[in-house]
Design an enzyme around this catalytic site. Structure first.
Site, PDB file in Angstrom:
ATOM      1  CB  CYS A 295       7.035   5.211   5.935  1.00 15.79           C
ATOM      2  SG  CYS A 295       7.737   3.724   5.193  1.00 15.79           S
TER       3      CYS A 295
ATOM      4  CB  CYS B 252      14.372   3.702   2.448  1.00 16.69           C
ATOM      5  SG  CYS B 252      13.910   5.166   3.409  1.00 16.69           S
TER       6      CYS B 252
END
Length: 321
Positions: A98, A261
């Site tokens: 991530c 994101c």
């Protein structure tokens, strides 16, 4: 502090928000249950419920829940300091990488150690990270994006077996598939946020799930809508400007749209380069939560830079009901 409570910190990177637990100091037996309970956007953590009295002014309480829980272990015997990162998502699954989460890791580790350079161990590999002098931003190395269908992964049949999936129809969107630490499907659309018929006109919760669960993606995929609002040619074709791309992402594991994101931002820029939609190797991605600076060179690791902020400190039940 109750024996059944664990200290937590909450940080966000361009609106992508995470709870952080020091895994060296505190044990959470059922990490999946902990994440499902405290990350829920309707019933999960709030600053008012979690903070230690007097530590956080009311104006910084932020949103309920989170986009995941980062369980971190600091190993200061290494130079640079190494941090082992495990991200458990709101559905209880574990994500291998991530980008914004890794930037949060760097800021959290800086707040603990004072260091500004770290090596972060993720399930997608070890990534180098740096924190800005004023600690307001962090940069993370993101590895090399790959379009290799075996590594995304993508399942293709017949004559297309073994071929990358590049700008092809999948469940109603024309997508490009790649892996930037996790699988992504990127669909370019006409019109940025300033266009009433542009990227924000799409019902992402309707168009993304069929792609996210498509047979072509055996491990699922994060789904990104992207709109190139400046191709970086500087208006005169000399490539002297910086490309700007509006972005929205439906995240696997969150099972909904996130404010930002990082792996998706890198995927969007890498896909735009592959399709010849932007000039140069650098671009600014604009998810709803803010701006991210991305570099995707012809060879070598991509990088992701953006702001990081601390929201609150507090405690949460280890065994939520």
């Amino acid at each position: 502090m109750s024996a059944h409570a664990v200290p937590v910190e909450k940080y966000h990177g361009t609106g992508n928000d995470f709870l952080v637990v020091d895994a060296d100091a505190h044990t959470v037996g059922d990490r999946a249950a902990f994440a499902r309970a405290h990350c829920d956007r309707e019933t999960g953590v709030t600053a008012d419920a979690a903070v230690d009295e007097g530590t956080v002014p009311p104006s910084t309480t932020g949103r309920r829940g989170a986009d995941g829980v980062l369980f971190l272990s600091v190993e200061e015997r290494f130079d640079p300091t190494r941090v082992v990162m495990t991200l458990v998502q709101p559905d209880g699954s574990t994500a291998s990488m991530c980008g914004n989460g890794a930037r949060v890791v760097a800021r959290w580790a800086h707040d603990r150690t004072g260091d500004r350079e770290f090596m972060i161990d993720t399930q997608a590999g070890t990534r180098h990270a740096t924190v800005a002098d004023d600690a307001s931003a962090a940069t993370i190395e993101m590895g090399v994006p790959t379009f290799d269908p075996a590594r995304v992964p993508v399942v293709r049949e017949g004559d297309l077996a073994g071929e990358p999936l590049i700008d092809e129809p999948v469940e109603g969107l024309s997508v490009t598939a790649l892996n930037t630490g996790v699988p992504h499907a990127v669909a370019f659309v006409d019109g940025g946020r300033d266009d009433p018929d542009g990227i924000d006109a799409y019902d992402l919760d309707a168009v993304a799930p069929p792609v996210r669960h498509a047979d072509a993606f055996p491990e699922g995929a994060n789904v990104n809508l992207a709109a190139v609002v400046d191709d970086g040619t500087g208006g005169d074709g000399d490539g002297g400007g910086t490309a700007v791309i509006d972005q929205r992402t439906f995240e696997r594991g969150v099972e909904g749209e996130t404010q930002s994101c990082g792996t998706g931002a890198v995927a969007v820029v890498a896909a735009a380069r592959r399709l010849g939609l932007i000039a140069g190797e650098s671009a600014v991605s604009r998810p709803p939560g803010g701006e991210l600076a991305i570099t995707v060179p012809d060879a070598g690791h991509a990088t992701l830079t953006g702001p990081v902020a601390h929201e609150f400190s507090g405690t949460l039940p280890v065994n939520p009901r």
